[in-house]
Motif scaffolding. Structure first.
Motif, PDB file in Angstrom:
ATOM      1  N   LEU A  11       0.847  -1.189   0.000  1.00  0.00           N
ATOM      2  CA  LEU A  11       0.000   0.000   0.000  1.00  0.00           C
ATOM      3  C   LEU A  11       0.883   1.239   0.000  1.00  0.00           C
ATOM      4  N   ARG A  23       5.903   2.749   0.316  1.00  0.00           N
ATOM      5  CA  ARG A  23       5.217   1.488   0.016  1.00  0.00           C
ATOM      6  C   ARG A  23       5.387   0.586   1.229  1.00  0.00           C
ATOM      7  N   GLN A  26       1.021  -4.877   3.186  1.00  0.00           N
ATOM      8  CA  GLN A  26      -0.176  -4.941   4.024  1.00  0.00           C
ATOM      9  C   GLN A  26       0.080  -5.736   5.294  1.00  0.00           C
ATOM     10  N   GLN A  64      -3.104   5.126  -0.019  1.00  0.00           N
ATOM     11  CA  GLN A  64      -4.092   4.073  -0.261  1.00  0.00           C
ATOM     12  C   GLN A  64      -4.781   3.664   1.041  1.00  0.00           C
ATOM     13  N   VAL A  65      -4.451   4.349   2.121  1.00  0.00           N
ATOM     14  CA  VAL A  65      -5.138   4.165   3.392  1.00  0.00           C
ATOM     15  C   VAL A  65      -6.274   5.188   3.416  1.00  0.00           C
TER      16      VAL A  65
END
Length: 153
Positions: A11, A23, A26, A64-65
């Motif tokens: 993510l 990056r 997860q 992306q959170v």
């Protein structure tokens, strides 16, 4: 394991300190990941002040959170009353959510852009877009429940 599988489980997470995009696998999200640039923790259990349009754009658009934003103002009594609850919610929701605060007095352009009509207003952003909104002050448990209800992790 091939590299495409590894990439698929990573993510993008924007550092709250230096604002570099990292990056993070997860599987490592719950293991207190650090920023590759400044080495500070990516999650601290505290909300992040986004009182600059460019920083807001970076955190909303590149992370992306999911980002839960509290639109508030310093003169607003209910906003000040909700502030400790928002911090408590940050402790419970991170690292699955980033919690941020936007002072609509300091950055009126963001309040206008998102047509914030009353404060406090919570807005949940996923993938750079607003997916849900909740006006009014909430307690910590209600903030956590609302965020999880509107985005499953």
């Amino acid at each position: 394991m091939n590299s495409s599988a590894t990439v698929a489980t990573a993510l993008h997470v924007v550092c709250p300190h230096c604002h570099t995009t990292n990056r993070v696998q997860q599987a490592q999200m719950g293991q207190a990941p650090d920023c590759g640039q400044c080495k500070q923790p990516l999650f601290s259990g505290h909300s992040l002040a986004l009182d600059d349009v460019a920083l807001f754009e970076r955190h909303i658009g590149r992370s992306q959170v999911p980002v839960l934003v509290d639109f508030w103002a310093p003169w607003c009594g209910p906003c000040r009353m909700m502030a400790p609850a928002f911090e408590q919610a940050a402790q419970q929701l991170e690292p699955h959510f980033r919690l941020a605060k936007v002072n609509t007095e300091a950055v009126p352009a963001l309040g206008q852009r998102f047509q914030i009509r009353s404060i406090p207003t919570l807005a949940l952003f996923v993938g750079g877009r607003e997916v849900s909104r909740q006006p009014g002050a909430l307690g910590a448990a209600d903030i956590v429940r609302w965020a999880r209800q509107h985005h499953t992790v």
